[in-house]
Design a protein around this motif. Structure first.
Motif, PDB file in Angstrom:
ATOM      1  N   VAL A  30       0.825  -1.217   0.000  1.00  0.00           N
ATOM      2  CA  VAL A  30       0.000   0.000   0.000  1.00  0.00           C
ATOM      3  C   VAL A  30       0.853   1.259   0.000  1.00  0.00           C
ATOM      4  O   VAL A  30       0.844   2.034  -0.956  1.00  0.00           O
ATOM      5  CB  VAL A  30      -0.963   0.001   1.211  1.00  0.00           C
ATOM      6  N   GLU A  31       1.575   1.507   1.102  1.00  0.00           N
ATOM      7  CA  GLU A  31       2.301   2.770   1.269  1.00  0.00           C
ATOM      8  C   GLU A  31       3.516   2.861   0.348  1.00  0.00           C
ATOM      9  O   GLU A  31       4.321   1.931   0.284  1.00  0.00           O
ATOM     10  CB  GLU A  31       2.738   2.925   2.724  1.00  0.00           C
ATOM     11  N   GLU A  32       3.626   3.980  -0.354  1.00  0.00           N
ATOM     12  CA  GLU A  32       4.777   4.226  -1.212  1.00  0.00           C
ATOM     13  C   GLU A  32       5.326   5.628  -0.955  1.00  0.00           C
ATOM     14  O   GLU A  32       4.619   6.498  -0.449  1.00  0.00           O
ATOM     15  CB  GLU A  32       4.396   4.097  -2.691  1.00  0.00           C
ATOM     16  N   PHE A  33       6.593   5.828  -1.291  1.00  0.00           N
ATOM     17  CA  PHE A  33       7.193   7.149  -1.188  1.00  0.00           C
ATOM     18  C   PHE A  33       7.629   7.597  -2.577  1.00  0.00           C
ATOM     19  O   PHE A  33       7.693   6.793  -3.519  1.00  0.00           O
ATOM     20  CB  PHE A  33       8.378   7.150  -0.218  1.00  0.00           C
ATOM     21  N   ASN A  34       7.933   8.867  -2.710  1.00  0.00           N
ATOM     22  CA  ASN A  34       8.415   9.416  -3.976  1.00  0.00           C
ATOM     23  C   ASN A  34       9.918   9.632  -3.907  1.00  0.00           C
ATOM     24  O   ASN A  34      10.447  10.029  -2.865  1.00  0.00           O
ATOM     25  CB  ASN A  34       7.724  10.749  -4.287  1.00  0.00           C
ATOM     26  N   PHE A  35      10.602   9.354  -4.974  1.00  0.00           N
ATOM     27  CA  PHE A  35      12.038   9.579  -5.019  1.00  0.00           C
ATOM     28  C   PHE A  35      12.336  11.050  -4.736  1.00  0.00           C
ATOM     29  O   PHE A  35      11.718  11.949  -5.313  1.00  0.00           O
ATOM     30  CB  PHE A  35      12.605   9.186  -6.380  1.00  0.00           C
ATOM     31  N   CYS A 101      11.856  -3.967  -4.097  1.00  0.00           N
ATOM     32  CA  CYS A 101      10.757  -3.284  -3.378  1.00  0.00           C
ATOM     33  C   CYS A 101      10.822  -1.782  -3.602  1.00  0.00           C
ATOM     34  O   CYS A 101      10.633  -0.987  -2.673  1.00  0.00           O
ATOM     35  CB  CYS A 101      10.816  -3.605  -1.883  1.00  0.00           C
ATOM     36  N   GLN A 102      11.061  -1.385  -4.817  1.00  0.00           N
ATOM     37  CA  GLN A 102      11.259   0.031  -5.138  1.00  0.00           C
ATOM     38  C   GLN A 102      10.065   0.876  -4.699  1.00  0.00           C
ATOM     39  O   GLN A 102       8.918   0.555  -4.976  1.00  0.00           O
ATOM     40  CB  GLN A 102      11.475   0.176  -6.646  1.00  0.00           C
ATOM     41  N   ARG A 103      10.369   1.946  -3.958  1.00  0.00           N
ATOM     42  CA  ARG A 103       9.410   2.963  -3.496  1.00  0.00           C
ATOM     43  C   ARG A 103       8.461   2.471  -2.396  1.00  0.00           C
ATOM     44  O   ARG A 103       7.604   3.215  -1.953  1.00  0.00           O
ATOM     45  CB  ARG A 103       8.596   3.522  -4.658  1.00  0.00           C
ATOM     46  N   LYS A 104       8.616   1.255  -1.930  1.00  0.00           N
ATOM     47  CA  LYS A 104       7.740   0.744  -0.877  1.00  0.00           C
ATOM     48  C   LYS A 104       8.228   1.231   0.492  1.00  0.00           C
ATOM     49  O   LYS A 104       9.419   1.247   0.771  1.00  0.00           O
ATOM     50  CB  LYS A 104       7.699  -0.779  -0.891  1.00  0.00           C
ATOM     51  N   LYS A 105       7.276   1.596   1.359  1.00  0.00           N
ATOM     52  CA  LYS A 105       7.620   2.071   2.696  1.00  0.00           C
ATOM     53  C   LYS A 105       7.794   0.935   3.698  1.00  0.00           C
ATOM     54  O   LYS A 105       8.120   1.192   4.861  1.00  0.00           O
ATOM     55  CB  LYS A 105       6.545   3.039   3.200  1.00  0.00           C
ATOM     56  N   ASP A 106       7.580  -0.282   3.285  1.00  0.00           N
ATOM     57  CA  ASP A 106       7.741  -1.443   4.165  1.00  0.00           C
ATOM     58  C   ASP A 106       8.343  -2.570   3.340  1.00  0.00           C
ATOM     59  O   ASP A 106       7.806  -2.906   2.275  1.00  0.00           O
ATOM     60  CB  ASP A 106       6.385  -1.876   4.743  1.00  0.00           C
ATOM     61  N   ALA A 107       9.447  -3.141   3.807  1.00  0.00           N
ATOM     62  CA  ALA A 107      10.105  -4.198   3.036  1.00  0.00           C
ATOM     63  C   ALA A 107      10.995  -5.051   3.928  1.00  0.00           C
ATOM     64  O   ALA A 107      11.554  -4.569   4.911  1.00  0.00           O
ATOM     65  CB  ALA A 107      10.940  -3.592   1.906  1.00  0.00           C
ATOM     66  N   VAL A 108      11.084  -6.319   3.569  1.00  0.00           N
ATOM     67  CA  VAL A 108      12.031  -7.245   4.187  1.00  0.00           C
ATOM     68  C   VAL A 108      12.687  -8.037   3.067  1.00  0.00           C
ATOM     69  O   VAL A 108      12.001  -8.475   2.131  1.00  0.00           O
ATOM     70  CB  VAL A 108      11.351  -8.235   5.154  1.00  0.00           C
ATOM     71  N   TYR A 118      12.962  -2.692   6.779  1.00  0.00           N
ATOM     72  CA  TYR A 118      12.662  -1.313   7.133  1.00  0.00           C
ATOM     73  C   TYR A 118      11.162  -1.069   7.000  1.00  0.00           C
ATOM     74  O   TYR A 118      10.459  -1.798   6.293  1.00  0.00           O
ATOM     75  CB  TYR A 118      13.456  -0.316   6.289  1.00  0.00           C
ATOM     76  N   SER A 119      10.674  -0.035   7.696  1.00  0.00           N
ATOM     77  CA  SER A 119       9.248   0.271   7.676  1.00  0.00           C
ATOM     78  C   SER A 119       9.010   1.692   8.168  1.00  0.00           C
ATOM     79  O   SER A 119       9.812   2.249   8.923  1.00  0.00           O
ATOM     80  CB  SER A 119       8.480  -0.712   8.561  1.00  0.00           C
ATOM     81  N   ASP A 120       7.881   2.259   7.742  1.00  0.00           N
ATOM     82  CA  ASP A 120       7.475   3.544   8.293  1.00  0.00           C
ATOM     83  C   ASP A 120       6.787   3.381   9.640  1.00  0.00           C
ATOM     84  O   ASP A 120       6.496   4.373  10.315  1.00  0.00           O
ATOM     85  CB  ASP A 120       6.545   4.273   7.316  1.00  0.00           C
ATOM     86  N   LYS A 121       6.523   2.140  10.056  1.00  0.00           N
ATOM     87  CA  LYS A 121       5.944   1.834  11.363  1.00  0.00           C
ATOM     88  C   LYS A 121       7.029   1.221  12.257  1.00  0.00           C
ATOM     89  O   LYS A 121       7.777   0.342  11.819  1.00  0.00           O
ATOM     90  CB  LYS A 121       4.791   0.845  11.234  1.00  0.00           C
TER      91      LYS A 121
END
Length: 237
Positions: A30-35, A101-108, A118-121
């Motif tokens: 769901v959550e994504e960030f912008n470069f 996992c490009q641009r994803k705010k949560d990844a393993v 890493y995660s935004d939570k």
């Protein structure tokens, strides 16, 4: 983000050896960030911190930023490898996670010798029930029921050692008639308590038990713990 991150890490040798494919990855859906945004900048700093600090003891957690741009991360290397190989593996993990996992705010992401999350939570000190991958060898032993029983015996023995160990890590082996030697490894992330480590390993081992079938090797990769067995020695001690 990837070109900027690579330019920072060019100061480190070995980045360009990042050719080993990851074992698996779990990316947020769901959550994504912008470069170039603040989260992206904080993630770059976080990766830098983890790859510098984690190899010293094989583990590190860190958080960078504030409010909605804050990012939390964890890096762990397998308990039997040295700092040089830990450093190499984490370099590869950073390279691959930003591709897979490009641009994803949560990844393993998991490699053979390390994992990166890493995660935004904030997730430190909590057992992760959301990220898990089962990997299995293609071949089976002849007496699956007896073999699976021995696997559970070894895995539970290692769990009992690991969760009371300061390293939250254990390896071991046992001889199985007509099969050979069985080797096992279990490990938890060091932000967990001993009790939470035991809970995590129990859950992972139960997934191996449920899968059954007498496979010659299996591993459960999780965000908080990992278990593995093989019919060959895959660890250094």
């Amino acid at each position: 983000m990837l070109p900027i991150l690579l330019s920072i890490l060019l100061f480190f040798p070995l980045l360009h050896s990042a050719t080993s494919k990851p074992l698996a990855a779990k990316c947020g859906t769901v959550e994504e960030f912008n470069f170039g945004d603040r989260f992206d900048d904080n993630l770059i700093q976080l990766m830098f911190l983890l790859v510098v600090k984690a190899p010293k003891i094989g583990f590190e957690i860190a958080s960078v930023g504030s409010d909605h741009s804050r990012v939390h991360g964890l890096a762990m290397c397998r308990g039997d490898i040295g700092s040089k190989w830990c450093f190499r593996c984490l370099n590869k993990a950073i390279f691959h996670v930003q591709t897979v996992c490009q641009r994803k705010k949560d990844a393993v992401i998991w490699l053979d010798n390390c994992m990166l999350r890493y995660s935004d939570k904030e997730f430190f000190g909590e057992v992760d029930h959301n990220h898990a991958v089962l990997l299995r060898e293609a071949h089976n032993v002849t007496n699956a029921i007896e073999f699976d029983s021995k696997v559970m015996e070894l895995m539970n023995r290692l769990m009992s050692k690991a969760y009371i160990s300061p390293l939250l890590f254990a390896t071991g082996q046992m001889k199985i008639e007509r099969v050979g030697r069985l080797y096992g490894l279990v490990q938890c992330t060091k932000d967990l308590s001993g009790g939470d480590c035991k809970t995590c390993l129990k859950s992972a081992i139960s997934q191996i038990s449920t899968s059954g079938g007498g496979k010659t090797g299996e591993r459960i990769l999780g965000g908080s713990c990992q278990v593995r067995y093989e019919l060959y020695q895959f660890f250094d001690y």
